[in-house]
Design a protein around this motif. Structure first.
Motif, PDB file in Angstrom:
ATOM      1  N   ARG A  37      -3.030  38.313  33.102  1.00 15.71           N
ATOM      2  CA  ARG A  37      -2.162  38.966  32.132  1.00 15.71           C
ATOM      3  C   ARG A  37      -1.775  37.965  31.032  1.00 15.71           C
ATOM      4  O   ARG A  37      -1.881  38.242  29.846  1.00 15.71           O
ATOM      5  N   LEU A  38      -1.364  36.781  31.480  1.00 20.69           N
ATOM      6  CA  LEU A  38      -0.930  35.750  30.527  1.00 20.69           C
ATOM      7  C   LEU A  38      -2.065  35.349  29.596  1.00 20.69           C
ATOM      8  O   LEU A  38      -1.873  35.187  28.388  1.00 20.69           O
ATOM      9  N   ALA A  39      -3.240  35.219  30.178  1.00 23.25           N
ATOM     10  CA  ALA A  39      -4.388  34.791  29.368  1.00 23.25           C
ATOM     11  C   ALA A  39      -4.663  35.814  28.285  1.00 23.25           C
ATOM     12  O   ALA A  39      -4.922  35.478  27.127  1.00 23.25           O
ATOM     13  N   ALA A  40      -4.537  37.090  28.670  1.00 22.48           N
ATOM     14  CA  ALA A  40      -4.786  38.168  27.709  1.00 22.48           C
ATOM     15  C   ALA A  40      -3.750  38.120  26.587  1.00 22.48           C
ATOM     16  O   ALA A  40      -4.076  38.188  25.395  1.00 22.48           O
ATOM     17  N   GLU A  41      -2.469  37.950  26.996  1.00 20.11           N
ATOM     18  CA  GLU A  41      -1.404  37.874  26.001  1.00 20.11           C
ATOM     19  C   GLU A  41      -1.632  36.734  25.025  1.00 20.11           C
ATOM     20  O   GLU A  41      -1.492  36.884  23.810  1.00 20.11           O
ATOM     21  N   THR A  42      -1.981  35.601  25.587  1.00 15.89           N
ATOM     22  CA  THR A  42      -2.184  34.415  24.751  1.00 15.89           C
ATOM     23  C   THR A  42      -3.279  34.660  23.732  1.00 15.89           C
ATOM     24  O   THR A  42      -3.138  34.324  22.545  1.00 15.89           O
ATOM     25  N   ALA A  43      -4.351  35.230  24.218  1.00 16.50           N
ATOM     26  CA  ALA A  43      -5.485  35.470  23.320  1.00 16.50           C
ATOM     27  C   ALA A  43      -5.062  36.379  22.179  1.00 16.50           C
ATOM     28  O   ALA A  43      -5.402  36.152  21.009  1.00 16.50           O
ATOM     29  N   GLU A  44      -4.254  37.381  22.533  1.00 17.24           N
ATOM     30  CA  GLU A  44      -3.790  38.348  21.538  1.00 17.24           C
ATOM     31  C   GLU A  44      -2.961  37.645  20.462  1.00 17.24           C
ATOM     32  O   GLU A  44      -3.173  37.816  19.262  1.00 17.24           O
ATOM     33  N   LYS A  45      -2.023  36.804  20.935  1.00 15.66           N
ATOM     34  CA  LYS A  45      -1.145  36.115  19.996  1.00 15.66           C
ATOM     35  C   LYS A  45      -1.926  35.145  19.121  1.00 15.66           C
ATOM     36  O   LYS A  45      -1.657  35.014  17.922  1.00 15.66           O
ATOM     37  N   ALA A  46      -2.858  34.481  19.736  1.00 23.68           N
ATOM     38  CA  ALA A  46      -3.648  33.512  18.970  1.00 23.68           C
ATOM     39  C   ALA A  46      -4.390  34.223  17.846  1.00 23.68           C
ATOM     40  O   ALA A  46      -4.486  33.725  16.722  1.00 23.68           O
ATOM     41  N   GLN A  47      -4.865  35.423  18.185  1.00 28.11           N
ATOM     42  CA  GLN A  47      -5.594  36.192  17.175  1.00 28.11           C
ATOM     43  C   GLN A  47      -4.668  36.582  16.007  1.00 28.11           C
ATOM     44  O   GLN A  47      -5.034  36.468  14.850  1.00 28.11           O
ATOM     45  N   LEU A  48      -3.461  36.991  16.408  1.00 27.47           N
ATOM     46  CA  LEU A  48      -2.467  37.356  15.399  1.00 27.47           C
ATOM     47  C   LEU A  48      -2.201  36.202  14.443  1.00 27.47           C
ATOM     48  O   LEU A  48      -2.143  36.380  13.234  1.00 27.47           O
ATOM     49  N   ILE A  49      -2.052  35.024  15.023  1.00 28.94           N
ATOM     50  CA  ILE A  49      -1.768  33.851  14.204  1.00 28.94           C
ATOM     51  C   ILE A  49      -2.901  33.607  13.233  1.00 28.94           C
ATOM     52  O   ILE A  49      -2.697  33.384  12.028  1.00 28.94           O
ATOM     53  N   THR A  50      -4.107  33.669  13.748  1.00 27.44           N
ATOM     54  CA  THR A  50      -5.249  33.398  12.873  1.00 27.44           C
ATOM     55  C   THR A  50      -5.326  34.417  11.737  1.00 27.44           C
ATOM     56  O   THR A  50      -5.833  34.124  10.662  1.00 27.44           O
ATOM     57  N   ALA A  51      -4.787  35.614  11.998  1.00 20.49           N
ATOM     58  CA  ALA A  51      -4.769  36.618  10.932  1.00 20.49           C
ATOM     59  C   ALA A  51      -3.624  36.367   9.957  1.00 20.49           C
ATOM     60  O   ALA A  51      -3.767  36.537   8.742  1.00 20.49           O
ATOM     61  N   LEU A  52      -2.482  35.949  10.508  1.00 24.01           N
ATOM     62  CA  LEU A  52      -1.282  35.785   9.687  1.00 24.01           C
ATOM     63  C   LEU A  52      -1.366  34.584   8.748  1.00 24.01           C
ATOM     64  O   LEU A  52      -0.873  34.635   7.630  1.00 24.01           O
ATOM     65  N   LEU A  53      -1.969  33.520   9.226  1.00 27.86           N
ATOM     66  CA  LEU A  53      -1.995  32.289   8.439  1.00 27.86           C
ATOM     67  C   LEU A  53      -2.629  32.477   7.068  1.00 27.86           C
ATOM     68  O   LEU A  53      -2.009  32.175   6.047  1.00 27.86           O
ATOM     69  N   PRO A  54      -3.865  32.996   7.006  1.00 24.02           N
ATOM     70  CA  PRO A  54      -4.454  33.209   5.673  1.00 24.02           C
ATOM     71  C   PRO A  54      -3.642  34.196   4.846  1.00 24.02           C
ATOM     72  O   PRO A  54      -3.522  34.025   3.621  1.00 24.02           O
ATOM     73  N   ALA A  55      -3.032  35.154   5.525  1.00 21.94           N
ATOM     74  CA  ALA A  55      -2.200  36.126   4.801  1.00 21.94           C
ATOM     75  C   ALA A  55      -1.036  35.408   4.130  1.00 21.94           C
ATOM     76  O   ALA A  55      -0.705  35.689   2.971  1.00 21.94           O
ATOM     77  N   ALA A  56      -0.434  34.472   4.873  1.00 19.56           N
ATOM     78  CA  ALA A  56       0.682  33.712   4.310  1.00 19.56           C
ATOM     79  C   ALA A  56       0.211  32.900   3.120  1.00 19.56           C
ATOM     80  O   ALA A  56       0.888  32.796   2.092  1.00 19.56           O
ATOM     81  N   GLN A  57      -0.976  32.297   3.288  1.00 26.66           N
ATOM     82  CA  GLN A  57      -1.506  31.481   2.193  1.00 26.66           C
ATOM     83  C   GLN A  57      -1.784  32.342   0.950  1.00 26.66           C
ATOM     84  O   GLN A  57      -1.508  31.927  -0.172  1.00 26.66           O
ATOM     85  N   ASP A  58      -2.312  33.506   1.216  1.00 26.92           N
ATOM     86  CA  ASP A  58      -2.570  34.416   0.098  1.00 26.92           C
ATOM     87  C   ASP A  58      -1.274  34.767  -0.623  1.00 26.92           C
ATOM     88  O   ASP A  58      -1.206  34.766  -1.850  1.00 26.92           O
ATOM     89  N   ALA A  59      -0.259  35.061   0.178  1.00 23.23           N
ATOM     90  CA  ALA A  59       1.020  35.489  -0.379  1.00 23.23           C
ATOM     91  C   ALA A  59       1.607  34.442  -1.311  1.00 23.23           C
ATOM     92  O   ALA A  59       2.354  34.759  -2.233  1.00 23.23           O
ATOM     93  N   ALA A  60       1.260  33.183  -1.078  1.00 25.13           N
ATOM     94  CA  ALA A  60       1.800  32.097  -1.900  1.00 25.13           C
ATOM     95  C   ALA A  60       1.487  32.323  -3.373  1.00 25.13           C
ATOM     96  O   ALA A  60       2.232  31.895  -4.257  1.00 25.13           O
ATOM     97  N   SER A  61       0.404  33.010  -3.647  1.00 27.95           N
ATOM     98  CA  SER A  61      -0.009  33.158  -5.042  1.00 27.95           C
ATOM     99  C   SER A  61       0.798  34.232  -5.782  1.00 27.95           C
ATOM    100  O   SER A  61       0.926  34.181  -6.983  1.00 27.95           O
ATOM    101  N   TYR A  62       1.345  35.193  -5.073  1.00 28.35           N
ATOM    102  CA  TYR A  62       2.078  36.257  -5.800  1.00 28.35           C
ATOM    103  C   TYR A  62       3.541  36.401  -5.415  1.00 28.35           C
ATOM    104  O   TYR A  62       4.385  36.621  -6.246  1.00 28.35           O
TER     105      TYR A  62
END
Lengths: 733, 713
Positions: free
Chosen positions: B604-629
């Motif tokens: 269960r934990l491994a699944a959760e971790t993987a999910e969160k890690a994926q979220l982070i990898t999605a959020l980071l570029p989004a944050a970087q993009d947001a910096a421009s506008y």
């Protein structure tokens, strides 16, 4: 290593003392030289080597232990007279073994102490060192006798410029060298390395005073005297090797070499430039013999080419000969060697049988109901204890003539203990719960004949009223199965091991003084002080005075005492407090009424701290650097990337700290220093102001500012003048 | 005595740190040797001096041209290599990380298999074992060994009592098939044959290295600095040093030993050092490898700073050919030195006897070295039930006193190898007690050195004695009159053996005040009780007239030890037994619960971790993009990233904790299974292991309990 010398064993003798082997000069017909060696059994033998086989020329009967062997160095004639000193006697032998000279000297009282040296120079003059005295005999008559402050270690005689007087250069155990002329001391100098032995270059005229010395710390150096000044210079550092026990000359076709033999069994050859003696000698050869070396001499012994002749403490006599010579040795010598081997084999097997017989006999006695006594003689063991180093370790050296199996160390208080890397140390828990004692066994490697132990007292309190006694039981590896016990005694103030001249009293220092008067004798107070101070104390006399200094803090202690009164002066107030407690306790035990008074300067803390300030600062710096280094190392950075100059990761300062290879110096003494200073402060309050006690808050702030090295703050707190005036005011109101 | 030093034949720098112990040499292309080592946490370096640039996942190192780096995402715990792939002579690299094993084909840059290892990976070896005709990968874990074939399929599995520290395959009983020798942390060398432990050699500390020497001999090294050689289960010699041995190898005709501090010495057949060298820093490993491609393996020594030194096996002989004459001379000279050594020792001994004889005539009673010749030393061992230990009594037969007693034995003292007694000077007596508490039930040789003399003596006589403590010395016999307390834990089995022989076994293995003797020849049964000195618990041994035997004790380990000891004595090849140990069963149930629970949460934990890690990898570029506008938006997104990251970190900690718990539980479980196996002998013991493995993988707790009680039925 430049030379390739290989060991050739010649023969055995009894236990030998330093300088008990001499090589006789070559005669006209033969190049090969004879040598003379005296041992503890009192046997002096003169030998030569033929085909690696020893040939005995003469051999005396056993007697008192021979402690020194010398050759007469009369000018002009060949020095083929052998002199041997044993007990208080000196005997002269011709090379045929005839006694031509015998003298029983009056130096009777020091004969018990086994360390004395004797030299015979310039014809019929005989100079004898025994205990603390240097005595000159001329034509068997005592001319003068000079008493030194400490044990005399070695002496060399020179002639004065006009050749009418003898000038004696003497080494003393308190690390001093003296020039004595006409029974008076001319010049003295302190050599901190602590020379033990010295030797004069052959080629010099007898009037020029130059001598190479070997020292306790393993270094070698040069002593010179030019009518006005006696000076010493260290030439080669000790390099972590043991203390030097003997020095000698070895000459071959590449030049003259200073040969040194050490306590740790190493033998080294240094090439010395004869044109400029003060040039740094170059190391050419090192050999480890595994047991303490007592003599090293160069000469043509086995072949026509020079080799180094060595004796060890346990009585091995062997040569170190160039391997090239050994390789080129012809067939005949090979055969001779084989016969020698078989001869030895048969001798050993005969001895084995004999020993087995004796063993059986001994066993029979033990089995019989007849109650005899088994009392084997004491094992031949030499031991000494050094003063404490800066971090409090005291080193005991134990040398045995037979290989050791185990040591067992017992002490009734807690000790830290270290030993040789080769030995396995195992400490077991105290015998009863809650007792502080040390039970340690040390298992030695096969063939070990010398062991060092380092001991340090844990939990030092100044309420301690006696020194710490350590018992060491020494178990040899082979028969006879007996164990000897040796007692070491760790003093209360182990750091005061450095001998100083009394002149330090004139230095401007904040002296604290302790005066004691009461009905004690000089002998009593001397025996009390052996519990306090390391090393040997001066023998009791009418009036005794001496000075010592602290090996780490550099503070001094001056002791002056006579019957009924004693004065101790020190610029370390804690030392005075310890002494005061100790002496009053001693008097109490002996039921002696004593009066104690002391004199403490008001500004003691400030001035003494100022003396210590530089040391304090540097130790603080070192501590900080070490903390940084530790932090950097724990980052586990890659060695390659750190030292890569193109891509700096660390700033320059850190890089410097990181790369400083201070590996063996990982301890700082900063904590000890803060402790000392705090202690001074507390002790000052104890002694100086009897009515008021130290303020706890002050103490805490002091500890804090010390820790952070806020030196001005420290001085502020320590400055009592201000404070005491304030106090006085308060009292007044 | 003289140990000469040697010059290396080759020398190179890897310019990388090397983790001690994780080093191997392999021919990845089938022809050229490559040194492979772990260079810190998750980095593997491969040194390929013979060209053959390694491509694929491995990258060329910036620090050294001939070194490639391989980065893994997990820590590297063990490395092994071997040609495990059938019909292929290329070596495969096996990488052990804390929870998995990866088999990697370096040359082809492909994975052979990947296997989860729940019981950790400590050691990996590659070799032939038993009847299996393919090369196996054998993995030593925290409490088990596991064998895999080249595809990662499990071949066999067994439990070991402690963490596996070292393993070799070795034909121990010379039947043409390899056995597995396992060096354990609990101080045993175990021999596994046909998935059955046939021999246990008790040592005195964790066994860190094992190495084959010849057909019949192997060398071992222990964590207390001891190294030694066994031949067919008998120790030939051992020596002890302050350092620990990193590696032992047989090179030429001597045993090369590499110590942790970087010293390497060569020892002859009796353990005497004849050559030694010192490396510049601590040692990481020493291997035998033909690194120069000359057809003969050299000793390759690697320091932890990446220095590599090579030493050829037989240097003496090479020198012998050139100048035999010189060496003959040299040998004579060494012999002379040795003879003079001997002579000196003999002379000293003789002198002592002579001096002794001369002093005997005089009346030197009580001189500082004296002792009556009739003095004898007696030693006895007695159980002390009050203190819960054995008392070693050392006494003399007259007025002399025992000043010091040194007891030397290994593995029975908390600190070091000696126990010393030095009574206060006021309490000196001719009798001295030394308390002993052997922590394990193994036979112990205690060597006693007693110093005997008078209180004021300066020199004491040494008396030396060796006393053997039997295996079950910590159990003292209880008189039969004491009423039995009820213990409901027991093991029972049936043997067909006369009670007389059982008596001999008891006399040999227990410390008894007087040997037990049967009243008459016709006695058919024996009932005897012992008290354990450690925890004051009771053990009853009942040998019935019908051959039924019952050992009653609450300690399942002790029951196993008794059965194994008895089985060896009676030469039983197989023994089945019935056991009832409620405590062990209870523990088994709870550990099984934990293991299965942990397994679930982990997924269960491994699944959760993987999910969160994926979220982070999605959020980071989004944050970087947001910096421009939109800076506000960017800040919010970064806040989310931080929040997620923190959550990730906490779940990581939880995962680690559960992992640790799982490992501990698994270890406890394995210990119980092993104890259950030890209640049986031979094929029944093996059957227990096989059945247990099946039950554990089925998660069938009740089956396990049943196996524990009745064996595999």
């Amino acid at each position: 290593m430049d030379y390739d010398l290989a060991r050739i064993d010649y023969t055995l003798c009894g236990v030998t003392y330093p300088d008990a082997l001499k090589i006789l000069p070559s005669t006209d017909q033969k190049v090969q030289q004879k040598f003379a060696v005296g041992d503890k059994n009192g046997v002096l033998q003169c030998l030569s080597i033929k085909d690696e086989e020893p040939v005995v020329h003469f051999k005396t009967l056993p007697g008192k232990p021979i402690t020194s062997v010398q050759l007469a160095s009369s000018v002009g004639t060949n020095a083929d007279k052998i002199f041997a000193a044993s007990g208080n006697e000196v005997k002269g032998y011709t090379k045929k073994g005839k006694v031509f000279f015998s003298i029983e000297t009056s130096v009777s009282e020091t004969i018990t102490s086994m360390i004395y040296i004797f030299r015979c120079v310039l014809g019929n003059d005989l100079i004898l060192c025994s205990g603390r005295t240097v005595t000159l005999y001329r034509e068997l008559q005592e001319i003068y006798c000079y008493v030194c402050e400490d044990r005399v270690l070695d002496a060399i005689a020179f002639a004065t410029r006009n050749r009418n007087r003898i000038r004696i250069l003497v080494l003393i155990a308190n690390k001093e060298a003296l020039i004595i002329e006409n029974g008076n001391m001319q010049k003295r100098t302190h050599i901190s390395a602590g020379p033990t032995r010295f030797i004069v270059p052959h080629s010099l005229p007898t009037s020029e005073v130059y001598a190479f010395y070997g020292a306790v710390d393993g270094s070698t150096g040069l002593i010179s005297y030019d009518e006005s000044e006696l000076s010493a210079k260290c030439l080669v550092e000790g390099c972590g090797l043991g203390s030097i026990m003997c020095v000698g000359w070895f000459t071959n076709n590449s030049g003259t070499h200073l040969a040194v033999g050490r306590h740790d069994g190493s033998i080294q050859l240094y090439l010395v430039s004869m044109d400029d003696l003060s040039e740094k000698p170059r190391l050419k050869f090192t050999y480890f013999s595994g047991e303490p070396v007592t003599s090293v001499c160069g000469g043509c012994i086995g072949t026509d080419e020079p080799e180094l002749l060595v004796t060890t403490f346990s009585g091995r006599i062997f040569g170190l000969r160039s391997s090239r010579l050994i390789a080129s040795s012809n067939k005949t010598s090979g055969e001779a060697l084989a016969t020698r081997r078989s001869k030895l084999e048969s001798e050993v097997s005969r001895l084995e049988k004999q020993t087995a017989n004796e063993r059986e006999k001994y066993k029979k006695i033990t089995r019989s109901s007849f109650s005899g006594v088994s009392a084997p003689p004491l094992l031949d063991i030499q031991h000494e204890l050094s003063g404490a180093t800066h971090n409090g370790w005291q080193e005991a050296k134990i040398t045995s003539a037979v290989p050791l199996d185990m040591l067992f160390v017992y002490c009734d208080s807690q000790l830290e203990i270290q030993t040789d890397n080769a030995a396995v140390l195992s400490t077991c828990a105290p015998q009863e719960y809650n007792r502080t004692e040390l039970l340690t066994s040390i298992r030695c490697q096969a063939g070990t004949r010398r062991v060092w132990l380092r001991m340090r007292i844990v939990n030092f309190e100044d309420t301690k009223m006696e020194g710490t006694r350590v018992l060491v039981y020494i178990l040899p590896a082979g028969a006879p199965r007996v164990a000897r016990v040796i007692k070491f005694h760790l003093p209360i103030l182990p750091h005061y091991s450095k001998y100083e001249s009394l002149e330090i009293e004139e230095n401007k220092r904040p002296w604290c003084e302790l005066q004691v008067s009461g009905g004690f004798s000089v002998a009593e107070i001397t025996s009390w002080l052996t519990d306090v101070l390391p090393g040997e104390l001066p023998r009791p006399a009418n009036k005794v005075s001496f000075a010592r200094s602290h090996s780490f803090l550099g503070t001094s202690l001056i002791c002056k005492y006579q019957r009924g009164s004693a004065v101790f002066k020190s610029d370390n107030i804690s030392t005075i407090v310890i002494l005061k407690n100790f002496i009053s306790n001693c008097c109490l035990k002996r039921n002696i009424r004593e009066e104690i008074s002391f004199d403490v300067p008001e500004d003691f803390c400030v001035t003494s701290f100022q003396l210590l300030k530089d040391k304090f600062k540097s130790e603080y710096q070192r501590k900080k650097e070490m903390d940084i280094k530790k932090a950097i190392s724990s980052l586990d950075l890659d060695e390659m990337t750190i030292n890569d100059e193109t891509m700096p990761i660390l700033c320059e300062d850190y890089l410097l700290i990181y790369n400083s290879s201070d590996i063996n110096n990982t301890e700082t003494n900063f904590d000890e220093l803060t402790e000392t200073v705090t202690k001074w402060y507390v002790d000052w309050w104890k002694l100086y102001s009897t009515e008021s006690f130290v303020n706890n808050d002050d103490l805490k702030t002091l500890q804090n500012v010390l820790k952070n090295c806020q030196l001005d703050e420290v001085e502020n707190i320590m400055d009592f003048k201000q404070k005491s005036s304030q106090n006085a005011k308060i009292n007044y109101y | 005595m003289q140990a000469s030093s040697v010059q290396p034949v080759f020398k190179l720098e890897l310019n990388h740190k090397v983790t001690p112990g994780i080093v191997t040499v392999a021919k990845y292309d089938g022809a050229h040797s490559c040194l492979t080592a772990s260079a810190g946490y998750d980095k593997i370096i491969i040194h390929h001096p013979h060209g053959g640039m390694i491509s694929g996942r491995a990258q060329r190192s910036s620090a050294h041209g001939e070194v490639s780096e391989l980065n893994l995402s997990q820590a590297v715990i063990a490395l092994a290599t071997g040609p495990i792939k059938p019909d292929c002579n290329r070596d495969m690299l096996l990488i052990g990380s804390p929870t998995q094993i990866l088999a990697y084909d370096v040359h082809d840059n492909s994975d052979l298999f990947f296997k989860e290892a729940p019981d950790c990976v400590n050691v990996i070896i590659v070799g032939y074992f038993g009847k299996y005709n393919e090369i196996l990968v054998i993995v030593g874990g925290n409490s088990s060994v596991l064998a895999l074939n080249w595809e990662g399929n499990e071949i066999f599995w067994n439990v070991v009592s402690g963490k596996v520290c070292s393993m070799i395959t070795f034909d121990f009983d010379r039947d043409g098939e390899n056995e597995l020798l396992i060096g354990c942390e609990d101080s045993y060398i175990k021999v596994l044959k046909n998935n059955q432990f046939i021999m246990e050699l008790a040592e005195t500390g964790p066994v860190l290295c094992l190495s084959q020497i010849s057909d019949v001999r192997f060398a071992y090294g222990i964590a207390n600095g001891t190294i030694g050689i066994y031949e067919e289960g008998i120790r030939l010699w051992r020596v002890k040093s302050k350092q620990n041995a990193v590696s032992l190898r047989w090179s030429g005709d001597s045993l090369a030993c590499c110590w942790a501090n970087g010293r390497i010495d060569w020892r002859d057949g009796t353990g005497r050092v004849h050559r030694r060298v010192q490396m510049r820093s601590n040692a990481a490993a020493m291997l035998l490898a033909d690194y120069r491609s000359i057809g003969v393996p050299d000793l390759v020594c690697i320091s932890d700073r990446g220095e590599v030194l090579g030493y050829p096996p037989v240097q003496e002989n090479m020198g012998m050919n050139t100048t035999s004459n010189k060496l003959a001379n040299e040998e004579d000279r060494l012999a002379v030195t040795e003879l003079l050594n001997k002579k000196q020792a003999l002379m000293v001994e003789l002198q002592h006897y002579e001096a002794n004889a001369s002093s005997m005539n005089q009346d030197l009673e009580r001189s500082t070295t004296a002792m009556p010749t009739s003095t004898k030393l007696q030693v006895a061992v007695a159980a002390d039930t009050d203190e819960g230990c054995l008392q070693l009594a050392i006494s003399t037969n007259n007025s002399t006193i025992v000043r010091v007693a040194l007891v030397l034995a290994e593995g029975i003292f908390e600190s070091g190898e000696t126990l010393a007694r030095h009574p206060n000077s006021t309490q000196l007596k001719s009798l001295l007690y030394v308390p002993l508490e052997p922590p394990r039930d193994v036979p112990v040789d205690v060597h006693i050195k007693a110093l005997v003399g008078y209180p004021e003596s300066e020199q004491f006589h040494i008396f030396e004695l060796t006393k053997q403590l039997p295996r079950f010395s910590m159990y003292t016999m209880l008189s039969t009159s004491i009423v039995k307390t009820k213990i409901d834990s027991y093991v029972s089995f049936r043997i067909t053996e006369r009670v007389q022989r059982i008596c001999i076994w008891i006399n040999q293995n227990f410390l008894l005040d007087e040997e037990i003797d049967l009243e008459n020849e016709d006695t058919r049964e024996l009932h005897i009780s012992f008290l354990c000195l450690r925890d004051r618990s009771r053990v009853d041994l009942d040998f019935g007239a019908d051959g039924q035997v019952k050992f009653t004790t609450h300690d399942i380990r002790l029951a196993g030890d008794l059965i194994q000891s008895l089985a060896i004595y009676l030469n039983l090849s197989d023994l089945q037994s019935l056991a009832r140990f409620p405590e062990a069963e209870e523990k088994l149930r709870s550990e099984m619960n934990i293991v299965s629970e942990v397994g679930e949460t982990r997924y269960r934990l491994a699944a959760e971790t993987a999910e969160k890690a994926q979220l982070i990898t999605a959020l980071l570029p989004a944050a970087q993009d947001a910096a421009s506008y939109d800076l506000k938006e960017m800040l919010n997104r970064y806040k989310d990233v931080i929040l997620l990251n923190e959550e990730l970190l906490t779940s990581c900690h939880i995962r680690r904790a559960t992992q640790e718990q799982a490992v501990a539980s698994l270890k406890n479980l394995h210990t119980i299974l092993q104890q259950a196996a030890r209640l049986r002998v031979g094929k029944y013991s093996k059957a227990v292991i096989t059945a247990c493995r099946a039950a554990v993988s089925d998660n069938n707790t009740e089956a396990l309990v049943k196996i524990l009680q009745a064996g595999d039925t």
